[in-house]
Design a protein around this motif. Structure first.
Motif: not given
Length: 132
Positions: A102-111
């Motif tokens: 939510e803070t843009g520090k990481n991205l969720p994987n495709k799944k």
């Protein structure tokens, strides 16, 4: 500026320097002008590459932050707290992971992106590229 282009410019510059000894005095201004043009081209090319790299980094960071705001909006719309939202994934995501998305520090994987998009009733493409 790519390495091959830079190499060609350096070789051309070297030829200009080698030619200085064998030219008539009236041809010297032309060689000096050629040298200035080569050096200017090299400097401008380096500046353009630095600008493109910075722009790419900034765009990537902005895109992550935009996606993060969308994920947070989806989570709020479904009335989940961070921990409960994380439990919707297989394997579950920690509250810390959800917060970092939510803070843009990481991205969720495709799944996980697919699950988030499905929860919102949109496509993954809309989630990633659609308006805020």
């Amino acid at each position: 500026m790519n390495t091959e282009y830079k190499k060609i410019l350096y070789e051309t510059l070297e030829k200009v320097h080698q030619s200085i000894d064998n030219v008539e005095p009236d041809e010297l201004p032309g060689l000096v002008h050629a040298e200035i043009e080569i050096l200017t081209t090299m400097e401008n090319g380096d500046q353009q590459m630095r600008f493109l790299n910075q722009t790419q980094y900034q765009t990537t960071r902005k895109d992550k932050e935009t996606l993060g705001r969308k994920i947070k909006s989806i989570r709020f719309g479904l009335s989940y707290n961070l921990a409960d939202f994380g439990q919707l994934f297989d394997p579950p995501a920690s509250a810390t992971n959800v917060s970092r998305w939510e803070t843009g520090k990481n991205l969720p994987n495709k799944k996980r992106l697919k699950v988030i998009a499905d929860l919102a009733g949109i496509t993954v493409t809309d989630l990633l590229k659609g308006g805020e």
